[in-house]
Design a protein around this motif. Structure first.
Motif, PDB file in Angstrom:
ATOM      1  N   THR A  20      24.343  60.506  43.692  1.00  0.00           N
ATOM      2  CA  THR A  20      25.518  61.306  44.068  1.00  0.00           C
ATOM      3  C   THR A  20      26.567  61.269  42.959  1.00  0.00           C
ATOM      4  O   THR A  20      27.178  62.286  42.631  1.00  0.00           O
ATOM      5  CB  THR A  20      26.136  60.757  45.363  1.00  0.00           C
ATOM      6  N   TYR A  21      26.757  60.097  42.384  1.00  0.00           N
ATOM      7  CA  TYR A  21      27.734  59.955  41.300  1.00  0.00           C
ATOM      8  C   TYR A  21      27.296  60.791  40.095  1.00  0.00           C
ATOM      9  O   TYR A  21      28.089  61.522  39.500  1.00  0.00           O
ATOM     10  CB  TYR A  21      27.837  58.471  40.926  1.00  0.00           C
TER      11      TYR A  21
ATOM     12  N   THR B 108      33.472  59.331  57.465  1.00  0.00           N
ATOM     13  CA  THR B 108      32.178  59.842  57.025  1.00  0.00           C
ATOM     14  C   THR B 108      32.061  59.839  55.501  1.00  0.00           C
ATOM     15  O   THR B 108      30.985  59.622  54.965  1.00  0.00           O
ATOM     16  CB  THR B 108      31.957  61.286  57.537  1.00  0.00           C
ATOM     17  N   THR B 109      33.181  60.094  54.836  1.00  0.00           N
ATOM     18  CA  THR B 109      33.136  60.131  53.369  1.00  0.00           C
ATOM     19  C   THR B 109      32.754  58.771  52.790  1.00  0.00           C
ATOM     20  O   THR B 109      31.867  58.677  51.944  1.00  0.00           O
ATOM     21  CB  THR B 109      34.500  60.569  52.797  1.00  0.00           C
TER      22      THR B 109
ATOM     23  N   ASN C 197      29.098  57.487  53.142  1.00  0.00           N
ATOM     24  CA  ASN C 197      28.076  58.072  52.277  1.00  0.00           C
ATOM     25  C   ASN C 197      27.518  57.027  51.295  1.00  0.00           C
ATOM     26  O   ASN C 197      28.269  56.358  50.594  1.00  0.00           O
ATOM     27  CB  ASN C 197      28.713  59.236  51.517  1.00  0.00           C
TER      28      ASN C 197
ATOM     29  N   GLY D 167      25.957  57.327  48.523  1.00  0.00           N
ATOM     30  CA  GLY D 167      26.254  57.617  47.116  1.00  0.00           C
ATOM     31  C   GLY D 167      27.665  57.188  46.758  1.00  0.00           C
ATOM     32  O   GLY D 167      27.911  56.633  45.683  1.00  0.00           O
ATOM     33  N   GLN D 168      28.601  57.453  47.668  1.00  0.00           N
ATOM     34  CA  GLN D 168      29.989  57.043  47.442  1.00  0.00           C
ATOM     35  C   GLN D 168      30.078  55.518  47.339  1.00  0.00           C
ATOM     36  O   GLN D 168      30.751  54.976  46.473  1.00  0.00           O
ATOM     37  CB  GLN D 168      30.871  57.547  48.585  1.00  0.00           C
ATOM     38  N   ARG D 169      29.337  54.828  48.205  1.00  0.00           N
ATOM     39  CA  ARG D 169      29.363  53.361  48.189  1.00  0.00           C
ATOM     40  C   ARG D 169      28.789  52.835  46.877  1.00  0.00           C
ATOM     41  O   ARG D 169      29.320  51.908  46.277  1.00  0.00           O
ATOM     42  CB  ARG D 169      28.522  52.809  49.328  1.00  0.00           C
TER      43      ARG D 169
ATOM     44  N   LEU E  78      33.787  61.241  45.545  1.00  0.00           N
ATOM     45  CA  LEU E  78      32.778  62.169  45.040  1.00  0.00           C
ATOM     46  C   LEU E  78      32.767  63.456  45.864  1.00  0.00           C
ATOM     47  O   LEU E  78      32.804  63.414  47.093  1.00  0.00           O
ATOM     48  CB  LEU E  78      31.388  61.525  45.092  1.00  0.00           C
TER      49      LEU E  78
ATOM     50  N   SER F 145      30.448  65.566  46.521  1.00  0.00           N
ATOM     51  CA  SER F 145      29.358  65.774  47.463  1.00  0.00           C
ATOM     52  C   SER F 145      29.394  64.775  48.619  1.00  0.00           C
ATOM     53  O   SER F 145      28.604  64.883  49.547  1.00  0.00           O
ATOM     54  CB  SER F 145      28.018  65.729  46.744  1.00  0.00           C
ATOM     55  N   ALA F 146      30.316  63.792  48.564  1.00  0.00           N
ATOM     56  CA  ALA F 146      30.427  62.851  49.679  1.00  0.00           C
ATOM     57  C   ALA F 146      31.488  63.292  50.683  1.00  0.00           C
ATOM     58  O   ALA F 146      31.521  62.815  51.800  1.00  0.00           O
ATOM     59  CB  ALA F 146      30.753  61.460  49.152  1.00  0.00           C
TER      60      ALA F 146
ATOM     61  N   ARG G 136      33.369  64.902  53.519  1.00  0.00           N
ATOM     62  CA  ARG G 136      33.052  65.597  54.766  1.00  0.00           C
ATOM     63  C   ARG G 136      34.355  65.857  55.495  1.00  0.00           C
ATOM     64  O   ARG G 136      35.260  65.042  55.431  1.00  0.00           O
ATOM     65  CB  ARG G 136      32.153  64.740  55.659  1.00  0.00           C
TER      66      ARG G 136
END
Lengths: 297, 61
Positions: free
Chosen positions: A101-102, A211-212, A215, A217-219, A278, A280-281, A283
Motif C-alpha cells: 500500500t505504501y 477503518t483507516t 488497514n 498497509g497503513q500499519r 496513505l 488507498s487506506a 475510508r
C-alpha cells in the motif's frame, strides 16, 4: 527566436523548478537515490515542455497538437509502473518492508506530481503570453504554492491520539495496554523485548479513522517509517524480534510494538505522528448515505 | 492453497502430552527445554512459542 520562445522557456523553467521543489518534499519516501532524482528531474523537464508547448500550439490553431498530452499521460503512467516495480523489488530486502500500500502511494504521488508540473507550466506560459512576465511570475508562484499544498497530505497525528504504554507479559503473551501482540516463549527473548521494545496505543478520533488505521498497509507504513527513522533492533533470522501492530477489536484502537535503536519516547511519538495517511487506506464510512439518511431510525 | 505457517519442532518435558508428525524433543527440565528451544529458534529462523509450562513449539511464520 520568435514571440513564443520566451513564454515557452519561462514555462519550462518554472515547471522543472516545481518538480525539483516537490522532490525535496518527499525526502522521507525517497531517500538518497541520486540517480532516481536525475530520472525524475528529467521527466519533470519533459512534462514542463509538454505543458508549455500546448498554449502556443492552440494559438497557432494547431488543435491536433493537444493530442500530444495523451502521449504524456501514457508516459507518466509508465513512471508509476517503474516506481512500483523498483520499490517492490527492493522491498523484500528491507528489515521492515514498506508494504504494497505504501509503495502504491509513492508510485501514485510520482505520477500525479508530473501532472502538477504540466499544469504549472501551462498556466505560466498562458499568463506570460496573455499578460506579461510579472503577472506570469505571480501566477507561477501561486501554482507552485498550490502544488505544495496538494502534495502535502494528511499525517497520522491529524487522525489519532498517540499515547505511550509500557509493554508487559501475561505468561508468554506480549501485551501493549490490553492489546495482545504475540506469544514469546523464551525468557531471554522476553527480557530483550522488555529492555529494547517500546509500546504505543493509537486511539482513533472518529469512525472514519478507525477503518483507516485498521488497514494493514497503513500499519506496515507506520512500522517501516519508525524503523527507518529510529533504527530497528533486529536482524534476518530473528523473527521473534519483529515490530508488530495489532488491533483492539472492541474499539478499533491499535497497539504498536516497536524495537527502535534510539529509545526516546518523545521522538518515537513524533515519528509515528509524521507518518503519511496513505491514500488507498483512507475510508469514509461517514460519507455513506446510510449514515446521512436518517429515514428508518 | 499455500500453507504459510508450520510447526517445525515440539519441545516438551512431558512426553505423554504430545503426539504427531513434527519432530519432538523430550527434555528433563524446563531449563533444558528453554535452551533447546533457543537453539532451534536460531537454527530454523522460527519463533519459539510457549503453549504451557511443559510445552514449547517452534513455528515458521
Amino acid at each position: 527566436m520568435n514571440e513564443y520562445t520566451m513564454p515557452i522557456l519561462f514555462g519550462v523553467i518554472i515547471g522543472t523548478l516545481g518538480r525539483i521543489l516537490m522532490l525535496r518534499t518527499d525526502y522521507r519516501q525517497y531517500p538518497t537515490y541520486l540517480h532516481g532524482k536525475v530520472i525524475h528531474v528529467s521527466l519533470g523537464f519533459i512534462a514542463a515542455s509538454l505543458g508549455s508547448v500546448a498554449i502556443p500550439a492552440i494559438m497557432e490553431l494547431e488543435f491536433t497538437a493537444v493530442t500530444f498530452l495523451t502521449v504524456a499521460a501514457t508516459q507518466f503512467r509508465e513512471v508509476r509502473n517503474m516506481e512500483r516495480n523498483t520499490l517492490t523489488e527492493v522491498d523484500s530486502f528491507e528489515l521492515v518492508p514498506r508494504g504494497k500500500t505504501y509503495i502504491e502511494g509513492i508510485a501514485i504521488s510520482f505520477e500525479s506530481r508530473n501532472y502538477l508540473v504540466i499544469f504549472t507550466s501551462f498556466i505560466s506560459t498562458l499568463t506570460f503570453i496573455v499578460f506579461d512576465v510579472y503577472i506570469a511570475l505571480i501566477a507561477a508562484i501561486g501554482c507552485l504554492g498550490i502544488s505544495m499544498v496538494l502534495m502535502s497530505g494528511k499525517r497520522i497525528k491529524n487522525i489519532v491520539q498517540i499515547e505511550h504504554c509500557p509493554l508487559h507479559f501475561k505468561g508468554a503473551g506480549l501485551y501493549v495496554d490490553n492489546i495482545y501482540i504475540m506469544n514469546i516463549g523464551l525468557p531471554e527473548r522476553q527480557d530483550e523485548i522488555l529492555k529494547y521494545g517500546l509500546g504505543f496505543v493509537l486511539t482513533p478520533k472518529n469512525i472514519n479513522t478507525i477503518t483507516t488505521i485498521a488497514n494493514l498497509g497503513q500499519r506496515q507504513a507506520i512500522l517501516h517509517d519508525v524503523s527507518v527513522t529510529l533504527g530497528v533492533f533486529r536482524d534476518s533470522g530473528t523473527p521473534a524480534l519483529t515490530p508488530l501492530i495489532k488491533r483492539d477489536l472492541d474499539d478499533g484502537r491499535i497497539g504498536i510494538f516497536i524495537l527502535p535503536q534510539i529509545r526516546n519516547v518523545n521522538k518515537a511519538k513524533k515519528v509515528i505522528g509524521a507518518v503519511p495517511v496513505l491514500e488507498s487506506a483512507i475510508r469514509m464510512p461517514s460519507e455513506s448515505s446510510f449514515f446521512r439518511w436518517r429515514g428508518d431510525e | 492453497m499455500k500453507i504459510e505457517k508450520a510447526i517445525l519442532a515440539v519441545i516438551t518435558t512431558n512426553r505423554s502430552i504430545v503426539e504427531g508428525g513434527a519432530p519432538i524433543f523430550v527434555c528433563e527440565t524446563r531449563k533444558e527445554a528453554e535452551d533447546i528451544s533457543a537453539n532451534l529458534e536460531a537454527i530454523t529462523d522460527g519463533i519459539a512459542h510457549e503453549l504451557s509450562e511443559e510445552l514449547f513449539i517452534i513455528v515458521k511464520h
